[in-house]
Design an enzyme around this catalytic site. Sequence first.
Site, PDB file in Angstrom:
ATOM      1  CB  SER A 165      -0.882  -0.015   1.258  1.00 31.74           C
ATOM      2  OG  SER A 165      -1.508   1.226   1.433  1.00 31.74           O
ATOM      3  CE1 TYR A 178      -4.230  -2.313   5.242  1.00 35.56           C
ATOM      4  CE2 TYR A 178      -4.186  -0.001   4.608  1.00 35.56           C
ATOM      5  CZ  TYR A 178      -4.373  -1.328   4.276  1.00 35.56           C
ATOM      6  OH  TYR A 178      -4.701  -1.670   2.989  1.00 35.56           O
TER       7      TYR A 178
HETATM    8  P1  NAD Z   1     -11.937  -6.047   0.591  1.00 33.34           P
HETATM    9  O1  NAD Z   1     -12.307  -5.915   2.036  1.00 33.34           O
HETATM   10  O2  NAD Z   1     -12.944  -5.705  -0.449  1.00 33.34           O
HETATM   11  O3  NAD Z   1     -11.402  -7.515   0.318  1.00 33.34           O
HETATM   12  C1  NAD Z   1     -10.720  -8.273   1.262  1.00 33.34           C
HETATM   13  C2  NAD Z   1     -11.219  -9.710   1.146  1.00 33.34           C
HETATM   14  O4  NAD Z   1     -10.433 -10.501   2.037  1.00 33.34           O
HETATM   15  C3  NAD Z   1     -12.687  -9.868   1.548  1.00 33.34           C
HETATM   16  O5  NAD Z   1     -13.389 -10.596   0.560  1.00 33.34           O
HETATM   17  C4  NAD Z   1     -12.622 -10.659   2.861  1.00 33.34           C
HETATM   18  O6  NAD Z   1     -13.709 -11.552   3.040  1.00 33.34           O
HETATM   19  C5  NAD Z   1     -11.312 -11.403   2.696  1.00 33.34           C
HETATM   20  N1  NAD Z   1     -10.737 -11.790   3.992  1.00 33.34           N
HETATM   21  C6  NAD Z   1     -10.685 -11.067   5.126  1.00 33.34           C
HETATM   22  N2  NAD Z   1     -10.101 -11.774   6.105  1.00 33.34           N
HETATM   23  C7  NAD Z   1      -9.769 -12.973   5.570  1.00 33.34           C
HETATM   24  C8  NAD Z   1      -9.163 -14.146   6.093  1.00 33.34           C
HETATM   25  N3  NAD Z   1      -8.767 -14.229   7.364  1.00 33.34           N
HETATM   26  N4  NAD Z   1      -9.000 -15.204   5.263  1.00 33.34           N
HETATM   27  C9  NAD Z   1      -9.407 -15.149   3.967  1.00 33.34           C
HETATM   28  N5  NAD Z   1      -9.996 -14.067   3.426  1.00 33.34           N
HETATM   29  C10 NAD Z   1     -10.178 -12.998   4.219  1.00 33.34           C
HETATM   30  O7  NAD Z   1     -10.594  -5.180   0.423  1.00 33.34           O
HETATM   31  P2  NAD Z   1      -9.906  -4.517  -0.845  1.00 33.34           P
HETATM   32  O8  NAD Z   1     -10.053  -3.047  -0.696  1.00 33.34           O
HETATM   33  O9  NAD Z   1     -10.325  -5.169  -2.103  1.00 33.34           O
HETATM   34  O10 NAD Z   1      -8.380  -4.869  -0.527  1.00 33.34           O
HETATM   35  C11 NAD Z   1      -7.658  -5.950  -1.082  1.00 33.34           C
HETATM   36  C12 NAD Z   1      -6.190  -5.785  -0.691  1.00 33.34           C
HETATM   37  O11 NAD Z   1      -5.705  -4.519  -1.180  1.00 33.34           O
HETATM   38  C13 NAD Z   1      -5.944  -5.748   0.818  1.00 33.34           C
HETATM   39  O12 NAD Z   1      -4.714  -6.344   1.106  1.00 33.34           O
HETATM   40  C14 NAD Z   1      -5.891  -4.274   1.126  1.00 33.34           C
HETATM   41  O13 NAD Z   1      -5.176  -4.041   2.312  1.00 33.34           O
HETATM   42  C15 NAD Z   1      -5.152  -3.786  -0.098  1.00 33.34           C
HETATM   43  N6  NAD Z   1      -5.282  -2.352  -0.399  1.00 33.34           N
HETATM   44  C16 NAD Z   1      -6.499  -1.769  -0.605  1.00 33.34           C
HETATM   45  C17 NAD Z   1      -6.557  -0.413  -0.924  1.00 33.34           C
HETATM   46  C18 NAD Z   1      -7.862   0.285  -1.178  1.00 33.34           C
HETATM   47  O14 NAD Z   1      -7.851   1.498  -1.402  1.00 33.34           O
HETATM   48  N7  NAD Z   1      -8.971  -0.426  -1.179  1.00 33.34           N
HETATM   49  C19 NAD Z   1      -5.386   0.338  -1.003  1.00 33.34           C
HETATM   50  C20 NAD Z   1      -4.164  -0.291  -0.770  1.00 33.34           C
HETATM   51  C21 NAD Z   1      -4.124  -1.629  -0.483  1.00 33.34           C
END
Ligand code: NAD
Length: 281
Positions: A165, A178
């Site tokens: 991130s 985070y």
């Molecule tokens: P999201 O919450 O939509 O997706 C995360 C998924 O992980 C969900 O489907 C959830 O059910 C699953 N999950 C949670 N705990 C779990 C576990 N213990 N075992 C298996 N699955 C599990 O999030 P997102 O925004 O799509 O993020 C995806 C990745 O990108 C993450 O690593 C997040 O930190 C990273 N990220 C997101 C952003 C953003 O702006 N959304 C920015 C930088 C990084």
Amino acid sequence: MEKSNQSLKGKVAVITGGGGVLCEVLAYALAKEGAKVAILDLNTDRAVEVAEKIKKQGGEAIGVEANVLQKTSLIEAHQIVLDKLGACDILVNGAGGNHPMGTTAKPFLEEGDLENEDLKTFFDLDTEGIKFVFDLNFIGSLLPTQIFAKDMVGKNGCSIINISSMNAFTPLTKIPAYSGAKAAISNFTQWLAVHFSKMGIRVNALAPGFFLTEQNRSLLTNEDGSLTARGTQVIEHTPLGRFGKPEDLVSSLLWLVSDESSFVTGIVVPIDGGFSAYSGV
Ligand code: NAD
């Protein structure tokens, strides 16, 4: 599913958190390139839903329940992937996220804050919340790598993609857990890249900037769609002047898992509209 050059035909891709907003789109992109995709998620319904959507579009996919924090659950999921699709060639460690218990109410500690009992300051942060975030992001990438990367030993063209991130480069205010956990992911990406180098397994990471998802929508936008103060700050600090769309991650993902990037390992690619390059002045 539109035709593509099917550069990943025959490869098996495992994507944790594949039921989530960003990883659903990544799963779809891998399937479109011909990969057989296993969507692993704690939320089984979402995993199955994404897999069904891919199948309806002509791709090959399965939805599998898995908890990235439990080795036994991952071992079971691994067996299902082996039986139904074959050994893993590509692993995307996509499960991750933040937790309110690891978040301070304000960006800066200011005079008088400690007298306000309703305000959650750094001093009130609960270590359980901090541990939750470190576990989900760091251990939640390490354990699936232990289980699935063994399949890659002795094969060609295998790679691992972690999701870091912006806050790994410079921490964002309010979210120390985070930020620290994602910094650990960037560091782990480099460590693993070196460790697996003699096996030909490449390890890289994507570092998304600000993508409007359900997790952060209420932090960045108001109900009428206008920007909150934090949302405005983000856009002002993003030279390209917009939030990311999940599709913005696809070209970097496909490049990193393809043979075209066969000399690339240990990098963290910012996909952030210039956020991490801009000092703000
Ligand atoms: P999201 O919450 O939509 O997706 C995360 C998924 O992980 C969900 O489907 C959830 O059910 C699953 N999950 C949670 N705990 C779990 C576990 N213990 N075992 C298996 N699955 C599990 O999030 P997102 O925004 O799509 O993020 C995806 C990745 O990108 C993450 O690593 C997040 O930190 C990273 N990220 C997101 C952003 C953003 O702006 N959304 C920015 C930088 C990084």
